[in-house]
Design a protein around this motif. Sequence first.
Motif, PDB file in Angstrom:
ATOM      1  N   THR A   1       0.747  -1.014   0.157  1.00 42.91           N
ATOM      2  CA  THR A   1       0.165  -0.079   0.077  1.00 42.91           C
ATOM      3  C   THR A   1       0.777   1.284  -0.170  1.00 42.91           C
ATOM      4  OG1 THR A   1      -1.738  -1.138   1.122  1.00 42.91           O
ATOM      5  CG2 THR A   1      -1.829   1.291   1.072  1.00 42.91           C
ATOM      6  N   GLU A   2       0.615   2.126  -0.827  1.00 43.54           N
ATOM      7  CA  GLU A   2       1.278   3.424  -0.837  1.00 43.54           C
ATOM      8  C   GLU A   2       0.821   4.373  -0.108  1.00 43.54           C
ATOM      9  OE1 GLU A   2       1.680   4.822  -4.907  1.00 43.54           O
ATOM     10  OE2 GLU A   2       2.675   3.120  -5.748  1.00 43.54           O
ATOM     11  N   ALA A   3       1.589   5.136   0.479  1.00 43.41           N
ATOM     12  CA  ALA A   3       1.356   6.160   1.453  1.00 43.41           C
ATOM     13  C   ALA A   3       0.953   7.486   0.739  1.00 43.41           C
ATOM     14  CB  ALA A   3       2.668   6.760   2.235  1.00 43.41           C
ATOM     15  N   LEU A   4       0.029   8.296   1.303  1.00 45.51           N
ATOM     16  CA  LEU A   4      -0.578   9.583   0.840  1.00 45.51           C
ATOM     17  C   LEU A   4       0.569  10.521   1.072  1.00 45.51           C
ATOM     18  CD1 LEU A   4      -3.960   8.920   2.475  1.00 45.51           C
ATOM     19  CD2 LEU A   4      -3.590   8.880  -0.137  1.00 45.51           C
ATOM     20  N   THR A   5       0.357  11.629   0.069  1.00 47.11           N
ATOM     21  CA  THR A   5       1.073  12.810   0.404  1.00 47.11           C
ATOM     22  C   THR A   5       0.539  13.487   1.884  1.00 47.11           C
ATOM     23  OG1 THR A   5      -0.401  14.375  -0.716  1.00 47.11           O
ATOM     24  CG2 THR A   5       1.304  13.331  -1.727  1.00 47.11           C
ATOM     25  N   HIS A   6       1.382  14.102   2.630  1.00 47.55           N
ATOM     26  CA  HIS A   6       1.237  14.397   3.944  1.00 47.55           C
ATOM     27  C   HIS A   6       2.028  15.494   4.487  1.00 47.55           C
ATOM     28  CE1 HIS A   6       4.248  11.276   4.036  1.00 47.55           C
ATOM     29  NE2 HIS A   6       4.551  11.758   5.169  1.00 47.55           N
ATOM     30  N   GLU A   7       1.860  16.112   5.588  1.00 53.03           N
ATOM     31  CA  GLU A   7       2.512  16.919   6.364  1.00 53.03           C
ATOM     32  C   GLU A   7       2.941  16.452   7.695  1.00 53.03           C
ATOM     33  OE1 GLU A   7       1.109  21.072   6.448  1.00 53.03           O
ATOM     34  OE2 GLU A   7       0.313  20.943   4.494  1.00 53.03           O
TER      35      GLU A   7
ATOM     36  N   LEU B   1      -0.541  14.773   8.873  1.00 54.63           N
ATOM     37  CA  LEU B   1      -2.002  15.283   8.370  1.00 54.63           C
ATOM     38  C   LEU B   1      -1.833  14.286   6.785  1.00 54.63           C
ATOM     39  CD1 LEU B   1      -1.318  19.120   9.158  1.00 54.63           C
ATOM     40  CD2 LEU B   1      -3.177  17.436  10.002  1.00 54.63           C
ATOM     41  N   PRO B   2      -2.379  13.344   6.748  1.00 52.02           N
ATOM     42  CA  PRO B   2      -2.516  12.880   5.198  1.00 52.02           C
ATOM     43  C   PRO B   2      -3.634  13.459   4.376  1.00 52.02           C
ATOM     44  CG  PRO B   2      -3.702  11.443   6.639  1.00 52.02           C
ATOM     45  CD  PRO B   2      -3.139  12.467   7.616  1.00 52.02           C
ATOM     46  N   ASN B   3      -3.148  13.557   3.133  1.00 48.51           N
ATOM     47  CA  ASN B   3      -4.084  14.324   2.385  1.00 48.51           C
ATOM     48  C   ASN B   3      -4.960  12.959   1.467  1.00 48.51           C
ATOM     49  OD1 ASN B   3      -3.527  17.076   2.145  1.00 48.51           O
ATOM     50  ND2 ASN B   3      -1.636  16.667   1.250  1.00 48.51           N
ATOM     51  N   LEU B   4      -6.211  12.774   1.653  1.00 45.91           N
ATOM     52  CA  LEU B   4      -7.049  11.938   1.141  1.00 45.91           C
ATOM     53  C   LEU B   4      -6.931  11.785  -0.179  1.00 45.91           C
ATOM     54  CD1 LEU B   4     -10.471  12.091   3.093  1.00 45.91           C
ATOM     55  CD2 LEU B   4      -8.383  10.728   3.606  1.00 45.91           C
ATOM     56  N   PRO B   5      -7.043  10.935  -1.070  1.00 46.17           N
ATOM     57  CA  PRO B   5      -6.957  10.693  -2.338  1.00 46.17           C
ATOM     58  C   PRO B   5      -7.834  11.848  -3.055  1.00 46.17           C
ATOM     59  CG  PRO B   5      -7.223   8.575  -1.858  1.00 46.17           C
ATOM     60  CD  PRO B   5      -7.297   9.391  -0.540  1.00 46.17           C
ATOM     61  N   GLY B   6      -7.123  12.575  -4.070  1.00 43.45           N
ATOM     62  CA  GLY B   6      -7.859  13.828  -4.629  1.00 43.45           C
ATOM     63  C   GLY B   6      -7.684  15.101  -3.943  1.00 43.45           C
ATOM     64  N   SER B   7      -6.954  15.043  -2.668  1.00 44.54           N
ATOM     65  CA  SER B   7      -6.830  16.309  -2.032  1.00 44.54           C
ATOM     66  C   SER B   7      -5.140  16.400  -2.180  1.00 44.54           C
ATOM     67  CB  SER B   7      -7.171  16.240  -0.628  1.00 44.54           C
ATOM     68  OG  SER B   7      -8.640  16.174  -0.670  1.00 44.54           O
TER      69      SER B   7
ATOM     70  N   GLY C   1       2.323   9.859  18.602  1.00 47.39           N
ATOM     71  CA  GLY C   1       1.954  10.234  17.266  1.00 47.39           C
ATOM     72  C   GLY C   1       0.439  10.349  17.217  1.00 47.39           C
ATOM     73  N   LEU C   2       0.115  11.193  16.521  1.00 41.84           N
ATOM     74  CA  LEU C   2      -1.221  11.697  16.192  1.00 41.84           C
ATOM     75  C   LEU C   2      -1.708  11.894  14.748  1.00 41.84           C
ATOM     76  CD1 LEU C   2      -4.126  12.588  17.318  1.00 41.84           C
ATOM     77  CD2 LEU C   2      -3.167  14.809  17.421  1.00 41.84           C
ATOM     78  N   VAL C   3      -2.622  11.174  14.224  1.00 39.99           N
ATOM     79  CA  VAL C   3      -2.898  11.145  12.691  1.00 39.99           C
ATOM     80  C   VAL C   3      -4.246  12.115  12.646  1.00 39.99           C
ATOM     81  CG1 VAL C   3      -3.386  10.093  10.601  1.00 39.99           C
ATOM     82  CG2 VAL C   3      -1.669   9.213  12.227  1.00 39.99           C
ATOM     83  N   LEU C   4      -4.319  12.995  11.761  1.00 41.60           N
ATOM     84  CA  LEU C   4      -5.522  13.757  11.826  1.00 41.60           C
ATOM     85  C   LEU C   4      -6.024  13.680  10.224  1.00 41.60           C
ATOM     86  CD1 LEU C   4      -4.502  17.091  13.684  1.00 41.60           C
ATOM     87  CD2 LEU C   4      -5.691  15.122  14.540  1.00 41.60           C
ATOM     88  N   VAL C   5      -7.390  13.058  10.111  1.00 42.39           N
ATOM     89  CA  VAL C   5      -7.732  12.754   8.755  1.00 42.39           C
ATOM     90  C   VAL C   5      -8.891  13.804   8.597  1.00 42.39           C
ATOM     91  CG1 VAL C   5      -9.047  11.101   7.347  1.00 42.39           C
ATOM     92  CG2 VAL C   5      -7.437  10.503   9.329  1.00 42.39           C
ATOM     93  N   HIS C   6      -8.655  14.595   7.499  1.00 46.27           N
ATOM     94  CA  HIS C   6      -9.716  15.707   7.102  1.00 46.27           C
ATOM     95  C   HIS C   6     -10.784  15.387   6.415  1.00 46.27           C
ATOM     96  CE1 HIS C   6      -8.852  15.527   2.790  1.00 46.27           C
ATOM     97  NE2 HIS C   6      -7.713  15.255   2.977  1.00 46.27           N
ATOM     98  N   GLY C   7     -11.707  16.467   6.110  1.00 41.97           N
ATOM     99  CA  GLY C   7     -13.139  16.118   5.537  1.00 41.97           C
ATOM    100  C   GLY C   7     -13.121  16.243   3.999  1.00 41.97           C
ATOM    101  N   THR C   8     -14.400  16.444   3.649  1.00 43.95           N
ATOM    102  CA  THR C   8     -14.531  16.184   2.045  1.00 43.95           C
ATOM    103  C   THR C   8     -14.215  17.754   1.575  1.00 43.95           C
ATOM    104  OG1 THR C   8     -16.600  14.886   2.265  1.00 43.95           O
ATOM    105  CG2 THR C   8     -16.288  16.099   0.345  1.00 43.95           C
ATOM    106  N   SER C   9     -13.329  17.494   0.415  1.00 44.58           N
ATOM    107  CA  SER C   9     -12.776  18.476  -0.574  1.00 44.58           C
ATOM    108  C   SER C   9     -11.968  19.457   0.443  1.00 44.58           C
ATOM    109  CB  SER C   9     -14.268  19.245  -0.958  1.00 44.58           C
ATOM    110  OG  SER C   9     -13.563  20.343  -1.960  1.00 44.58           O
ATOM    111  N   SER C  10     -11.466  19.037   1.285  1.00 45.84           N
ATOM    112  CA  SER C  10     -10.400  19.890   2.292  1.00 45.84           C
ATOM    113  C   SER C  10      -8.905  19.116   2.386  1.00 45.84           C
ATOM    114  CB  SER C  10     -11.048  19.760   3.721  1.00 45.84           C
ATOM    115  OG  SER C  10     -10.311  20.584   4.683  1.00 45.84           O
ATOM    116  N   THR C  11      -8.249  19.690   3.006  1.00 40.55           N
ATOM    117  CA  THR C  11      -6.825  18.936   3.405  1.00 40.55           C
ATOM    118  C   THR C  11      -6.604  18.827   4.863  1.00 40.55           C
ATOM    119  OG1 THR C  11      -5.871  21.239   3.432  1.00 40.55           O
ATOM    120  CG2 THR C  11      -5.940  20.063   1.435  1.00 40.55           C
ATOM    121  N   GLY C  12      -5.599  18.491   5.356  1.00 41.47           N
ATOM    122  CA  GLY C  12      -5.024  18.347   6.668  1.00 41.47           C
ATOM    123  C   GLY C  12      -5.328  19.678   7.364  1.00 41.47           C
ATOM    124  N   THR C  13      -4.505  20.655   6.839  1.00 42.05           N
ATOM    125  CA  THR C  13      -4.665  21.932   7.361  1.00 42.05           C
ATOM    126  C   THR C  13      -5.916  22.778   7.162  1.00 42.05           C
ATOM    127  OG1 THR C  13      -3.708  22.857   5.300  1.00 42.05           O
ATOM    128  CG2 THR C  13      -2.090  22.253   7.293  1.00 42.05           C
ATOM    129  N   GLY C  14      -6.581  22.440   5.973  1.00 40.74           N
ATOM    130  CA  GLY C  14      -7.923  22.965   6.063  1.00 40.74           C
ATOM    131  C   GLY C  14      -8.939  22.489   7.156  1.00 40.74           C
TER     132      GLY C  14
END
Length: 256
Positions: A2-8, A45-51, A15-28
Motif C-alpha cells: 500500500t502506498e502512502a498518501l502525501t502528507h505534512e 496530516l495525510p491528504n486523502l486521494p484527490g486532495s 503520534g497523532l494522525v488527523l484525517v480531514h473532511g470532504t474537499s479539504s486538506t489536513g490544514t483545511g
Amino acid sequence: MTEALTHEIHGSGPGLVLVHGTSSTGTGSWGTILADLAARYTVVLPNLPGSGDSPLPEGPLDPDTVADQIVATAQAAGLETFAIAGASLGAPLAIKVAARHPGHVTRLATVVGFARPRTTLRLNLEIWAAMFARQDPDQGKLIVMLSFADEFLAALPDARVAEFAALLTAHPAPGTAAQIDLGLRLDVRADLGEVEAPSLVVAATGDRFVPPAHSHEIADGIAGARFVEVSGGHAAIMEDPRPTLSALLDFLDGPG
C-alpha cells in the motif's frame, strides 16, 4: 504494498494522525488547533486521494484501501503506533483504520462524524454533488449554511457571509466529487464493534450538515466511547476552536 498518501508532519511527541473532511486538506480541517496539538504530539496530516497532491485513482474510492493508505502514511512518517482523529468524512475513515489495524491505533476520536449517511446527511451530500457537478454559483451559499451554526452566521454582516461562501468554494479539491461519492457509500456500523482503542466522539449541537444523531450512533456502537458535545455548527472548530481542542486534549492526555 500500500502506498502512502502525501502528507505534512508537525511537532514532536507521541503520534497523532488527523484525517480531514470532504474537499479539504489536513490544514483545511484542522488548522485552527494544529499548533496546539503539534506542541504535544507528532501530528501527521495525510491528504486523502484527490486532495493536496495525493493522486485520485480510477474508479470509486474504496474505504478499506483508503484506511490502509492512512496507516501506510503514518508509517512513512515514522509512526508505528498512533492516536487517530477524523473530522466529518475523516471520522468513518478513522473508524475503519481503528477496526482494521488495532495494533497500530492507541486512541480514536471522531469530530462531527458519521457511521453512515442517515437521511439528512445523504440529502445534503446529494445536493452538494449535484451543485458541484454543474458548478452552480450558489454552491457556496449551501456550504456556508450547512457548515456554520445559525447563531454564528446571524452575528456576521452580509459581506462577511459572502466572503465565507466564496472562500469555501474557491479552490475545491480535485477529488471533491469522488470524496462526496465515498461519503454517500460509507457504512462503518459493522466496524464500530471491532474498535478496541479508547474512543472519543465529539458532536456539535448546531450541526446542520451532520446532525448530532450521527455522533450518537457512533458512540452507541463503540464500547466505552466517551461522548462530548460542543456548541456551534459543523465548522465549530473554526467558529470557536477552544471547546473541541479542550475535549481532544483531555482525551489524548488522560487515561483511557
